[in-house]
Design a protein around this motif. Sequence first.
Motif, PDB file in Angstrom:
ATOM      1  N   ALA A  82      -5.106  -2.063  -0.518  1.00  0.00           N
ATOM      2  CA  ALA A  82      -4.032  -2.814   0.138  1.00  0.00           C
ATOM      3  C   ALA A  82      -4.035  -2.564   1.645  1.00  0.00           C
ATOM      4  O   ALA A  82      -3.917  -3.504   2.452  1.00  0.00           O
ATOM      5  N   HIS A  83      -4.190  -1.316   2.046  1.00  0.00           N
ATOM      6  CA  HIS A  83      -4.166  -1.002   3.478  1.00  0.00           C
ATOM      7  C   HIS A  83      -5.425  -1.530   4.175  1.00  0.00           C
ATOM      8  O   HIS A  83      -5.367  -1.892   5.363  1.00  0.00           O
ATOM      9  N   THR A  84      -6.525  -1.589   3.466  1.00  0.00           N
ATOM     10  CA  THR A  84      -7.737  -2.180   4.041  1.00  0.00           C
ATOM     11  C   THR A  84      -7.519  -3.669   4.301  1.00  0.00           C
ATOM     12  O   THR A  84      -7.920  -4.202   5.351  1.00  0.00           O
ATOM     13  N   ARG A  85      -6.861  -4.361   3.356  1.00  0.00           N
ATOM     14  CA  ARG A  85      -6.537  -5.780   3.554  1.00  0.00           C
ATOM     15  C   ARG A  85      -5.637  -5.949   4.776  1.00  0.00           C
ATOM     16  O   ARG A  85      -5.831  -6.847   5.601  1.00  0.00           O
ATOM     17  N   ALA A  86      -4.620  -5.083   4.879  1.00  0.00           N
ATOM     18  CA  ALA A  86      -3.698  -5.164   6.010  1.00  0.00           C
ATOM     19  C   ALA A  86      -4.428  -4.933   7.321  1.00  0.00           C
ATOM     20  O   ALA A  86      -4.224  -5.675   8.297  1.00  0.00           O
ATOM     21  N   ASN A 143      -1.908   4.366   7.788  1.00  0.00           N
ATOM     22  CA  ASN A 143      -1.578   4.307   6.363  1.00  0.00           C
ATOM     23  C   ASN A 143      -2.824   4.433   5.493  1.00  0.00           C
ATOM     24  O   ASN A 143      -2.795   5.059   4.423  1.00  0.00           O
ATOM     25  N   LEU A 144      -3.924   3.828   5.948  1.00  0.00           N
ATOM     26  CA  LEU A 144      -5.178   3.944   5.205  1.00  0.00           C
ATOM     27  C   LEU A 144      -5.618   5.394   5.125  1.00  0.00           C
ATOM     28  O   LEU A 144      -6.080   5.866   4.073  1.00  0.00           O
ATOM     29  N   GLY A 145      -5.465   6.122   6.226  1.00  0.00           N
ATOM     30  CA  GLY A 145      -5.821   7.537   6.222  1.00  0.00           C
ATOM     31  C   GLY A 145      -5.031   8.324   5.194  1.00  0.00           C
ATOM     32  O   GLY A 145      -5.582   9.185   4.491  1.00  0.00           O
ATOM     33  N   LEU A 146      -3.731   8.035   5.079  1.00  0.00           N
ATOM     34  CA  LEU A 146      -2.901   8.734   4.087  1.00  0.00           C
ATOM     35  C   LEU A 146      -3.387   8.461   2.669  1.00  0.00           C
ATOM     36  O   LEU A 146      -3.460   9.373   1.832  1.00  0.00           O
ATOM     37  N   ALA A 147      -3.720   7.209   2.388  1.00  0.00           N
ATOM     38  CA  ALA A 147      -4.189   6.847   1.048  1.00  0.00           C
ATOM     39  C   ALA A 147      -5.555   7.474   0.765  1.00  0.00           C
ATOM     40  O   ALA A 147      -5.817   7.945  -0.352  1.00  0.00           O
ATOM     41  N   LEU A 148      -6.428   7.482   1.759  1.00  0.00           N
ATOM     42  CA  LEU A 148      -7.747   8.101   1.587  1.00  0.00           C
ATOM     43  C   LEU A 148      -7.621   9.591   1.274  1.00  0.00           C
ATOM     44  O   LEU A 148      -8.362  10.135   0.445  1.00  0.00           O
ATOM     45  N   ARG A 149      -6.673  10.251   1.935  1.00  0.00           N
ATOM     46  CA  ARG A 149      -6.479  11.679   1.673  1.00  0.00           C
ATOM     47  C   ARG A 149      -6.036  11.903   0.234  1.00  0.00           C
ATOM     48  O   ARG A 149      -6.442  12.864  -0.414  1.00  0.00           O
ATOM     49  N   GLY A 189       0.814  -1.212   0.000  1.00  0.00           N
ATOM     50  CA  GLY A 189       0.000   0.000   0.000  1.00  0.00           C
ATOM     51  C   GLY A 189       0.846   1.260   0.000  1.00  0.00           C
ATOM     52  O   GLY A 189       0.559   2.225  -0.725  1.00  0.00           O
ATOM     53  N   ASN A 190       1.913   1.259   0.812  1.00  0.00           N
ATOM     54  CA  ASN A 190       2.795   2.435   0.852  1.00  0.00           C
ATOM     55  C   ASN A 190       3.451   2.683  -0.499  1.00  0.00           C
ATOM     56  O   ASN A 190       3.532   3.833  -0.969  1.00  0.00           O
ATOM     57  N   ALA A 191       3.936   1.615  -1.135  1.00  0.00           N
ATOM     58  CA  ALA A 191       4.603   1.766  -2.433  1.00  0.00           C
ATOM     59  C   ALA A 191       3.619   2.219  -3.512  1.00  0.00           C
ATOM     60  O   ALA A 191       3.945   3.059  -4.358  1.00  0.00           O
ATOM     61  N   LEU A 192       2.403   1.680  -3.483  1.00  0.00           N
ATOM     62  CA  LEU A 192       1.398   2.073  -4.466  1.00  0.00           C
ATOM     63  C   LEU A 192       1.026   3.547  -4.320  1.00  0.00           C
ATOM     64  O   LEU A 192       0.876   4.265  -5.318  1.00  0.00           O
ATOM     65  N   LYS A 193       0.902   4.003  -3.091  1.00  0.00           N
ATOM     66  CA  LYS A 193       0.556   5.422  -2.879  1.00  0.00           C
ATOM     67  C   LYS A 193       1.656   6.317  -3.429  1.00  0.00           C
ATOM     68  O   LYS A 193       1.386   7.291  -4.132  1.00  0.00           O
TER      69      LYS A 193
END
Length: 271
Positions: free
Chosen positions: A79-83, A102-108, A64-68
């Motif tokens: 990915a972060h939801t799965r984690a 991490n999910l919050g960062l991706a959502l933003r 998730g971090n790499a994809l973002k």
Amino acid sequence: VAAVGWAREERFAEAGVGLALCLAGYLRWRRYFDDGIAVAQAAAEAAQLAGDRDGEAGAWTNLGNALKEAGRPGEAVEAHTRARDLFRATGDRRSEAIAWNNLGLALRETGQDEEAIEAHNRARDLYQAVGDRHREGMAWDNLGLALREAGRTEEAIEAHSRAGELFRAAGDRHGEGMAWNNLGAALQKVGRVEEAIEAYGKDLEICREFEDWYGEGQTLQNLAFAHEDAHRPTEARTAYLQAADAYTRANALTEATQSRTWAANLDTPTP
């Protein structure tokens, strides 16, 4: 990176997953996002085959971090939801908090500011519950970013200030630097430009300590924006050119070109 690919063979699965988790920070630091994605995907597959739920959750986190960072935030949310779900199933509350953060960062990144605020609040509360003050600082800092995006800038200033206090208490200089940079951006947004410039200066010192060239470029760019707001074009131009040099060292050539363009625009007198 090549060795992690061997993790798909059963006899190398455990070692491959462990190696992938160790590589994640370095690959992110040096911005090798394609390698980061490949490594995390291989680790997630291997961990799932081996029944290693903790390893699988860690691999999904790194993916998730790499994809973002690679500009694919929608996939990062998945990915972060799965984690998060995997960590919750294993009862690992600290790691669940990391996943929420991490999910919050991706959502933003996908423009879902209110959902991001909720995710960072969940992360902060979980960190407080397990007594992890250092990571609580990370959650406060990221909460501040989401609050600023949602237009709640005064709350963002408080969040970044709190993050800085927690990072200092934990001895995390790099985290403290990020909090200073984010605080500067929030202060600048409400017109407190001189305070913002002071905050950016503190982050610059820390970025240079760590040879965090990309972070240095971002901070110098923000500093240039602040000088422009203060009607100091000469200082702004210098900061833009310094940002371009830092981005070049970080192999962020698109950002380097943009900074040089902004510097050149300041050389052109406004009619």
